[in-house]
Scaffold this motif. Structure first.
Motif, PDB file in Angstrom:
ATOM      1  N   LEU A 143      44.655   1.346 -47.171  1.00 48.93           N
ATOM      2  CA  LEU A 143      43.622   2.391 -47.181  1.00 48.93           C
ATOM      3  C   LEU A 143      42.251   1.815 -46.822  1.00 48.93           C
ATOM      4  N   MET A 144      41.927   0.657 -47.357  1.00 50.89           N
ATOM      5  CA  MET A 144      40.616   0.082 -47.088  1.00 50.89           C
ATOM      6  C   MET A 144      40.494  -0.447 -45.658  1.00 50.89           C
ATOM      7  N   ARG A 145      41.604  -0.889 -45.065  1.00 48.54           N
ATOM      8  CA  ARG A 145      41.531  -1.300 -43.659  1.00 48.54           C
ATOM      9  C   ARG A 145      41.302  -0.083 -42.764  1.00 48.54           C
ATOM     10  N   ILE A 146      41.889   1.059 -43.133  1.00 54.60           N
ATOM     11  CA  ILE A 146      41.623   2.296 -42.380  1.00 54.60           C
ATOM     12  C   ILE A 146      40.148   2.672 -42.504  1.00 54.60           C
ATOM     13  N   MET A 147      39.609   2.561 -43.730  1.00 60.76           N
ATOM     14  CA  MET A 147      38.190   2.862 -43.934  1.00 60.76           C
ATOM     15  C   MET A 147      37.305   1.881 -43.162  1.00 60.76           C
ATOM     16  N   ASP A 148      37.706   0.609 -43.119  1.00 57.39           N
ATOM     17  CA  ASP A 148      36.948  -0.375 -42.355  1.00 57.39           C
ATOM     18  C   ASP A 148      36.956  -0.032 -40.868  1.00 57.39           C
ATOM     19  N   GLY A 149      38.110   0.461 -40.393  1.00 57.88           N
ATOM     20  CA  GLY A 149      38.183   0.882 -38.994  1.00 57.88           C
ATOM     21  C   GLY A 149      37.231   2.018 -38.698  1.00 57.88           C
ATOM     22  N   MET A 150      37.107   2.961 -39.638  1.00 56.92           N
ATOM     23  CA  MET A 150      36.148   4.065 -39.448  1.00 56.92           C
ATOM     24  C   MET A 150      34.714   3.558 -39.559  1.00 56.92           C
ATOM     25  N   PHE A 151      34.500   2.574 -40.431  1.00 55.49           N
ATOM     26  CA  PHE A 151      33.162   1.989 -40.575  1.00 55.49           C
ATOM     27  C   PHE A 151      32.736   1.230 -39.316  1.00 55.49           C
ATOM     28  N   SER A 152      33.702   0.787 -38.526  1.00 57.46           N
ATOM     29  CA  SER A 152      33.363   0.006 -37.337  1.00 57.46           C
ATOM     30  C   SER A 152      32.631   0.840 -36.292  1.00 57.46           C
ATOM     31  N   PHE A 153      32.767   2.164 -36.367  1.00 56.08           N
ATOM     32  CA  PHE A 153      32.027   3.049 -35.474  1.00 56.08           C
ATOM     33  C   PHE A 153      30.693   3.412 -36.129  1.00 56.08           C
ATOM     34  N   GLY A 184      32.335   6.123 -46.780  1.00 51.15           N
ATOM     35  CA  GLY A 184      31.299   5.804 -47.767  1.00 51.15           C
ATOM     36  C   GLY A 184      31.696   6.239 -49.166  1.00 51.15           C
ATOM     37  N   PHE A 185      32.195   7.475 -49.306  1.00 49.15           N
ATOM     38  CA  PHE A 185      32.643   7.950 -50.615  1.00 49.15           C
ATOM     39  C   PHE A 185      33.820   7.126 -51.132  1.00 49.15           C
ATOM     40  N   ALA A 186      34.738   6.757 -50.225  1.00 48.23           N
ATOM     41  CA  ALA A 186      35.900   5.964 -50.643  1.00 48.23           C
ATOM     42  C   ALA A 186      35.464   4.610 -51.186  1.00 48.23           C
TER      43      ALA A 186
END
Length: 309
Positions: A143-153, A184-186
């Protein structure tokens, strides 16, 4: 002697009662001073932020009663009239539409988008953060790697990609900004869950056989909600800017619907000849964002258990 003893005993009892009443009054006063509203009221900048936010919401709610004109009413003979023009307090735009009316109705659209997007991001992000923080292990890592992928944009770039896929419209803008807010919320929720789940009361719940679902939603989540509320308040301010940015670029609220961003878009081509067309909505965006930020800082101070003064 008996009478004197009785009088002394009565005086002592009376003093004890007075002391007890004074202690109760002191405790009551201390509790009153430390409740959320009184702590917020002592923070002058937070009160200023609260007043600004309340005024903007009143403006949006009472738009049909306050606005002097229909926001889409065109008057071809009165284009680009300046501030203070008779009948148009804040002037007119390129089509002769009253800027004050469009600002008032635009507050409704911009606040709906900002609050709606924050709710969408909070619902999805909090659930992801709860699962990641509580389960740990491979679930947390994925889950956190998916969030990191979204954070990369960059945030606005991710919102632009989503709005390009979803299309224009208020609902699509809400979902685009909301989905971009999920990481961010996650992150905020996960960080709080990692701390709270190790507390003694959580260990006691596990010992007595409380189910994981009940422990998560009845004990862990309520103790994380203060940080989520603070982040959500600040996120509303960012969502207002995001909506204005998308509408300014032509990817958000489509014309002729009035929003602060779409009014800015109209004013970008006449910055030298009629700067008020873009300046007025820009000022409203600035004031509203500052108001939400001041309120968010005040709520953080109120909900922070370390701040007792």
């Amino acid at each position: 002697m008996t009478m004197k003893f009785r009088k002394k005993k009565a005086a002592a009892v009376s003093e004890d009662l007075l002391g007890r009443d004074a202690a109760i009054a002191m405790l009551s006063k201390e509790r009153k001073a430390n409740n959320a509203w009184h702590k917020l009221a002592r923070n002058k900048t937070a009160i200023i932020g609260l007043i600004i936010v309340c005024l903007m919401f009143l403006l949006a709610i009472l738009a049909p009663l306050i606005a002097p004109y229909d926001p889409n009413e065109i008057n071809p003979i009165l284009p680009f009239k300046g501030i203070g023009f008779p009948g148009h307090l804040l002037g007119t735009d390129d089509l002769g539409r009253d800027i004050l009316s469009r600002i008032i109705y635009g507050a409704r659209v911009s606040l709906i988008v900002a609050v709606g997007a924050t709710l969408v991001g909070a619902c999805a992000g909090v659930l992801i953060g709860l699962c990641a923080g509580y389960c740990g292990g491979i679930i947390d890592a994925v889950l956190m790697r998916i969030m990191d992928g979204m954070f990369s944009f960059p945030f606005i770039l991710l919102a632009m990609i989503l709005i390009t896929v979803l299309g224009n419209g208020v609902l699509n803008v809400i979902f685009a900004i909301g989905i971009a807010s999920v990481p961010g919320f996650a992150r905020v929720t996960r960080g709080q869950v990692l701390i709270v789940k190790e507390e003694e009361y959580c260990n006691a719940c596990r010992v007595v056989g409380v189910s994981s679902l009940r422990l998560l939603f009845c004990h862990i989540l309520p103790n994380c909600v203060s940080q989520i509320i603070v982040y959500a308040t600040l996120r509303v301010a960012s969502a207002i800017i995001s909506e204005a940015s998308l509408s300014f670029l032509g990817l958000g609220i489509a014309l002729p619907t009035a929003s602060w961003g779409s009014i800015l878009r109209v004013g970008r081509d006449c910055l030298t000849t009629a700067p008020h067309v873009a300046g007025v909505p820009g000022l409203f965006i600035l004031v509203t964002v500052v108001g939400f930020n001041l309120l968010g800082d005040g709520i953080r101070d109120v909900l922070d258990p370390k701040m007792k003064q």
